[in-house]
Structure formats: structure tokens, C-alpha cells
Design a protein around this motif. Structure first.
Motif, PDB file in Angstrom:
ATOM      1  N   ARG A   6       0.879  -1.172  -0.111  1.00  0.00           N
ATOM      2  CA  ARG A   6      -0.080  -0.062   0.010  1.00  0.00           C
ATOM      3  C   ARG A   6       0.780   1.192   0.015  1.00  0.00           C
ATOM      4  NH1 ARG A   6      -4.473   0.059   4.684  1.00  0.00           N
ATOM      5  NH2 ARG A   6      -2.597   0.046   5.921  1.00  0.00           N
ATOM      6  N   PHE A   7       1.830   1.226   0.800  1.00  0.00           N
ATOM      7  CA  PHE A   7       2.829   2.248   0.950  1.00  0.00           C
ATOM      8  C   PHE A   7       3.922   2.466  -0.137  1.00  0.00           C
ATOM      9  CE2 PHE A   7       1.084   0.907   4.863  1.00  0.00           C
ATOM     10  CZ  PHE A   7       0.325   2.106   5.307  1.00  0.00           C
ATOM     11  N   GLN A   8       3.906   1.605  -1.198  1.00  0.00           N
ATOM     12  CA  GLN A   8       4.937   1.555  -1.954  1.00  0.00           C
ATOM     13  C   GLN A   8       4.865   2.834  -3.050  1.00  0.00           C
ATOM     14  OE1 GLN A   8       5.030  -1.755  -4.612  1.00  0.00           O
ATOM     15  NE2 GLN A   8       7.156  -1.806  -4.861  1.00  0.00           N
ATOM     16  N   HIS A   9       3.799   3.313  -3.390  1.00  0.00           N
ATOM     17  CA  HIS A   9       3.589   4.248  -4.255  1.00  0.00           C
ATOM     18  C   HIS A   9       3.281   5.785  -3.656  1.00  0.00           C
ATOM     19  CE1 HIS A   9       3.023   1.373  -7.593  1.00  0.00           C
ATOM     20  NE2 HIS A   9       2.509   0.832  -6.968  1.00  0.00           N
ATOM     21  N   HIS A  10       4.265   6.009  -2.810  1.00  0.00           N
ATOM     22  CA  HIS A  10       4.073   7.182  -2.297  1.00  0.00           C
ATOM     23  C   HIS A  10       4.439   8.523  -3.228  1.00  0.00           C
ATOM     24  CE1 HIS A  10       8.411   6.314  -1.791  1.00  0.00           C
ATOM     25  NE2 HIS A  10       8.672   7.555  -1.473  1.00  0.00           N
ATOM     26  N   ALA A  11       3.708   9.791  -3.109  1.00  0.00           N
ATOM     27  CA  ALA A  11       4.106  10.852  -3.969  1.00  0.00           C
ATOM     28  C   ALA A  11       5.526  11.580  -3.406  1.00  0.00           C
ATOM     29  CB  ALA A  11       3.042  11.632  -4.183  1.00  0.00           C
ATOM     30  N   LYS A  12       6.276  11.904  -4.333  1.00  0.00           N
ATOM     31  CA  LYS A  12       7.401  12.816  -3.752  1.00  0.00           C
ATOM     32  C   LYS A  12       7.044  14.235  -3.581  1.00  0.00           C
ATOM     33  CE  LYS A  12      10.979  10.237  -6.292  1.00  0.00           C
ATOM     34  NZ  LYS A  12      12.126  10.063  -7.173  1.00  0.00           N
ATOM     35  N   LEU A  13       7.576  14.931  -2.771  1.00  0.00           N
ATOM     36  CA  LEU A  13       7.380  16.325  -2.482  1.00  0.00           C
ATOM     37  C   LEU A  13       7.917  17.170  -3.884  1.00  0.00           C
ATOM     38  CD1 LEU A  13       8.071  16.690   1.206  1.00  0.00           C
ATOM     39  CD2 LEU A  13       5.953  16.586   0.050  1.00  0.00           C
ATOM     40  N   SER A  14       6.984  18.082  -4.248  1.00  0.00           N
ATOM     41  CA  SER A  14       7.587  18.951  -5.493  1.00  0.00           C
ATOM     42  C   SER A  14       8.912  19.873  -4.721  1.00  0.00           C
ATOM     43  CB  SER A  14       6.621  19.823  -5.929  1.00  0.00           C
ATOM     44  OG  SER A  14       6.157  20.903  -4.951  1.00  0.00           O
ATOM     45  N   ARG A  20       9.653  25.333   0.836  1.00  0.00           N
ATOM     46  CA  ARG A  20       8.873  25.947   1.709  1.00  0.00           C
ATOM     47  C   ARG A  20       8.703  25.267   3.161  1.00  0.00           C
ATOM     48  NH1 ARG A  20       3.012  27.673  -1.334  1.00  0.00           N
ATOM     49  NH2 ARG A  20       4.134  29.096  -2.925  1.00  0.00           N
ATOM     50  N   ILE A  21       9.187  23.972   3.015  1.00  0.00           N
ATOM     51  CA  ILE A  21       9.271  23.210   4.339  1.00  0.00           C
ATOM     52  C   ILE A  21      10.741  23.469   4.940  1.00  0.00           C
ATOM     53  CG2 ILE A  21       9.487  21.040   5.291  1.00  0.00           C
ATOM     54  CD1 ILE A  21       7.308  20.182   3.330  1.00  0.00           C
TER      55      ILE A  21
END
Length: 75
Positions: A6-14, A20-21
Motif C-alpha cells: 500500500r505504501f509503495q506508491h508514495h508521492a514525492k514532494l515537489s 517552503r518546508i
């Protein structure tokens, strides 16, 4: 049968989000470092034990600020 996590397809932060972080992360890292150094140098702390405050400083983002407000000794 496919082996999908389930957690394999995580989105990368732009790049924009990372930019900003970054200042907030640096601010928290600095506060945590200062709190840890202060706890280790202190002879005693207010409202609790040094080990408890040391562990609490790793609870982000509020740990270091709770220590500065309630645990740090005022010399």
C-alpha cells in the motif's frame, strides 16, 4: 498475483514544497539541538526529570518548545 504494498506508491514532494518546508525544518532542528544541549548541561530541570525532558524534545514540533517554557531552569 502482484505483490503491491500500500505504501509503495508514495508521492514525492515537489521542489516548491521542499523549499517552503526547509526553513521550518531547520528551525525545528536548531531548537531541538539547543534543547538537548541545555538538558545535558543542566544540573537539574523544572517539573520532571532530565530523561523525560530529553525524550520529549524528540516529539516534534512541540517538544523543544515545551521544554523551553516549562522545563528549563531559570538561573
Amino acid at each position: 498475483m502482484a505483490t503491491h504494498c500500500r505504501f509503495q506508491h508514495h508521492a514525492k514532494l515537489s521542489r516548491r514544497v521542499r523549499q517552503r518546508i526547509a526553513p521550518f525544518a531547520a528551525f525545528e532542528f536548531t531548537a531541538t539541538s539547543i534543547a538537548i544541549a541545555d538538558i545535558l548541561r543542566a544540573k537539574s530541570v523544572r517539573r520532571g526529570h532530565k530523561l523525560g525532558w530529553l525524550l520529549l524534545t524528540f516529539v516534534q514540533p512541540i517538544g523543544p518548545w515545551l521544554y523551553f517554557a516549562f522545563g528549563q531552569t531559570r538561573d
